[in-house]
Design a protein around this motif. Structure first.
Motif, short mmCIF file in Angstrom:
data_model
loop_
_atom_site.label_atom_id
_atom_site.label_comp_id
_atom_site.label_asym_id
_atom_site.label_seq_id
_atom_site.Cartn_x
_atom_site.Cartn_y
_atom_site.Cartn_z
N GLY A 125 0.81 -1.21 0.00
CA GLY A 125 0.00 0.00 0.00
C GLY A 125 0.84 1.26 0.00
O GLY A 125 0.57 2.22 -0.74
N ILE A 126 1.88 1.27 0.82
CA ILE A 126 2.77 2.43 0.89
C ILE A 126 3.51 2.62 -0.43
O ILE A 126 3.60 3.74 -0.96
CB ILE A 126 3.77 2.27 2.06
CG1 ILE A 126 3.02 2.31 3.40
CG2 ILE A 126 4.84 3.36 2.01
CD1 ILE A 126 3.88 1.99 4.60
N SER A 127 4.03 1.54 -0.99
CA SER A 127 4.77 1.62 -2.25
C SER A 127 3.87 2.07 -3.39
O SER A 127 4.28 2.83 -4.27
CB SER A 127 5.39 0.25 -2.59
OG SER A 127 6.29 -0.16 -1.59
N ASN A 128 2.63 1.61 -3.38
CA ASN A 128 1.67 1.98 -4.41
C ASN A 128 1.43 3.49 -4.41
O ASN A 128 1.41 4.13 -5.47
CB ASN A 128 0.35 1.24 -4.18
CG ASN A 128 -0.69 1.56 -5.23
OD1 ASN A 128 -0.75 0.93 -6.28
ND2 ASN A 128 -1.54 2.55 -4.97
N ASN A 129 1.24 4.07 -3.24
CA ASN A 129 1.00 5.51 -3.16
C ASN A 129 2.23 6.32 -3.54
O ASN A 129 2.12 7.38 -4.17
CB ASN A 129 0.53 5.89 -1.75
CG ASN A 129 -0.97 5.76 -1.58
OD1 ASN A 129 -1.70 5.58 -2.55
ND2 ASN A 129 -1.44 5.84 -0.35
N ILE A 130 3.41 5.82 -3.18
CA ILE A 130 4.64 6.51 -3.58
C ILE A 130 4.80 6.47 -5.10
O ILE A 130 5.22 7.45 -5.73
CB ILE A 130 5.87 5.88 -2.89
CG1 ILE A 130 5.80 6.10 -1.38
CG2 ILE A 130 7.16 6.48 -3.45
CD1 ILE A 130 6.92 5.44 -0.60
N GLN A 131 4.46 5.33 -5.70
CA GLN A 131 4.53 5.19 -7.15
C GLN A 131 3.65 6.25 -7.84
O GLN A 131 4.09 6.94 -8.77
CB GLN A 131 4.07 3.80 -7.59
CG GLN A 131 4.11 3.60 -9.10
CD GLN A 131 3.27 2.44 -9.57
OE1 GLN A 131 2.25 2.12 -8.97
NE2 GLN A 131 3.70 1.79 -10.64
N MET A 132 2.44 6.40 -7.38
CA MET A 132 1.53 7.37 -7.99
C MET A 132 2.00 8.80 -7.73
O MET A 132 1.81 9.70 -8.56
CB MET A 132 0.11 7.16 -7.45
CG MET A 132 -0.47 5.80 -7.80
SD MET A 132 -2.23 5.67 -7.49
CE MET A 132 -2.89 6.63 -8.85
N LEU A 133 2.65 9.02 -6.59
CA LEU A 133 3.20 10.34 -6.29
C LEU A 133 4.29 10.70 -7.28
O LEU A 133 4.38 11.86 -7.71
CB LEU A 133 3.75 10.35 -4.86
CG LEU A 133 4.43 11.65 -4.41
CD1 LEU A 133 3.43 12.81 -4.44
CD2 LEU A 133 5.03 11.48 -3.00
N MET A 134 5.13 9.73 -7.66
CA MET A 134 6.19 9.98 -8.63
C MET A 134 5.60 10.46 -9.96
O MET A 134 6.12 11.38 -10.60
CB MET A 134 7.02 8.72 -8.87
CG MET A 134 7.80 8.21 -7.66
SD MET A 134 9.00 9.40 -7.00
CE MET A 134 8.09 10.04 -5.58
N GLN A 135 4.51 9.84 -10.39
CA GLN A 135 3.87 10.25 -11.64
C GLN A 135 3.27 11.65 -11.52
O GLN A 135 3.35 12.45 -12.44
CB GLN A 135 2.77 9.25 -12.02
CG GLN A 135 2.12 9.55 -13.37
CD GLN A 135 1.13 8.48 -13.79
OE1 GLN A 135 1.22 7.34 -13.33
NE2 GLN A 135 0.20 8.84 -14.63
N SER A 136 2.68 11.96 -10.37
CA SER A 136 2.09 13.28 -10.15
C SER A 136 3.17 14.36 -10.18
O SER A 136 2.97 15.44 -10.76
CB SER A 136 1.35 13.32 -8.81
OG SER A 136 0.22 12.48 -8.84
#
Length: 266
Positions: free
Chosen positions: A195-206
């Motif tokens: 869950g934490i890695s998933n949100n960080i991944q989306m943050l990188m794209q943002s």
């Protein structure tokens, strides 16, 4: 086609995406292994397992369509702009396929291993039926206008709601037993990492796109990770703080099975 502005953010996006994939893919195995070792599924709430199976099928449908369908991609671009990156990565697709198979195997274990007095409850079985009917109604509405991205967004919304609901039976089950015995904490820890890695991944794209629209465009993915983190923290509090090293009262049927095995061993 959309492109990345920063190579470094793209690399981080892929790295955290695959970390999430590995963590979420492996998170089912501690429970599967525990069930196999005990030849029992006592301690794993069946309603939790069934809700998870149905919601993962909806999530797989979303990821497959978003990743492979030109029509769905076109409708996504029409809504969010042609300069945007489709918010479904290869890791998301690989995760969905793998986790559906793992969920199906868990359901198989429930069918063949000792269940004690545990069973599927009528209320959560009815909830599953309601969600399936809702998905069916959305499909019937989308077909005439060919609104496929809208349909997938509905599927995503349904699976997010199911994510919220699916954890509740296990939380309540642990509370009633005053124990997490039979429920793998290893699964929870890997789920939290995913869950934490998933949100960080989306943050990188943002950060790369200088926009939060990828969160809105794949609201199911972002809410999925957030809800997962919240409930995993609840499970950790139950396991480490509220009921540390506590075992639930043995189920009579399980006790009889274990006694029979001891007698046979002698």
């Amino acid at each position: 086609m959309a492109s990345w502005g920063s190579v470094y953010l793209k690399v981080l996006y892929n790295v955290f995406g695959w970390i999430a994939f590995v963590a979420w893919s492996l998170c089912f195995y501690p429970q599967i292994i525990l069930n196999y070792q005990r030849k029992s599924v006592v301690g794993l709430d069946f309603d939790y397992a069934l809700l998870n199976m149905v919601k993962q099928l909806l999530y797989l449908t979303y990821n497959l369509s978003m990743f492979f369908s030109p029509i769905v991609k076109s409708q996504y671009y029409q809504k969010f702009g042609y300069g945007k990156i489709i918010p479904v990565a290869e890791s998301d697709l690989a995760f969905s396929v793998h986790i559906v198979l793992a969920s199906a195997y868990t359901m198989y274990q429930i069918a063949v291993y000792d269940r004690g007095t545990q069973k599927f409850t009528k209320i959560y079985t009815a909830i599953n039926v309601i969600f399936v009917l809702a998905a069916t109604v959305c499909t019937c509405i989308a077909i005439p206008s060919r609104s496929w991205f809208w349909l997938l967004s509905c599927f995503n919304t349904i699976q997010v709601v199911m994510t919220v609901i699916k954890y509740i039976p296990q939380v309540v089950f642990n509370f009633k037993r005053k124990s997490t015995s039979g429920f793998s904490i290893g699964m929870v820890l890997l789920d939290l990492l995913g869950g934490i890695s998933n949100n960080i991944q989306m943050l990188m794209q943002s950060l790369d796109q200088k926009s939060w629209e990828n969160f809105y465009g794949n609201l199911g993915k972002s809410l999925l990770a957030t809800v997962t983190i919240v409930f995993d923290l609840i499970f950790m509090v139950q396991h480490y703080a509220l009921y540390p090293h506590k075992k639930a009262e043995p189920d009579p049927s399980v006790a009889n099975v274990e006694l029979s095995r001891d007698i046979e061993a002698r």
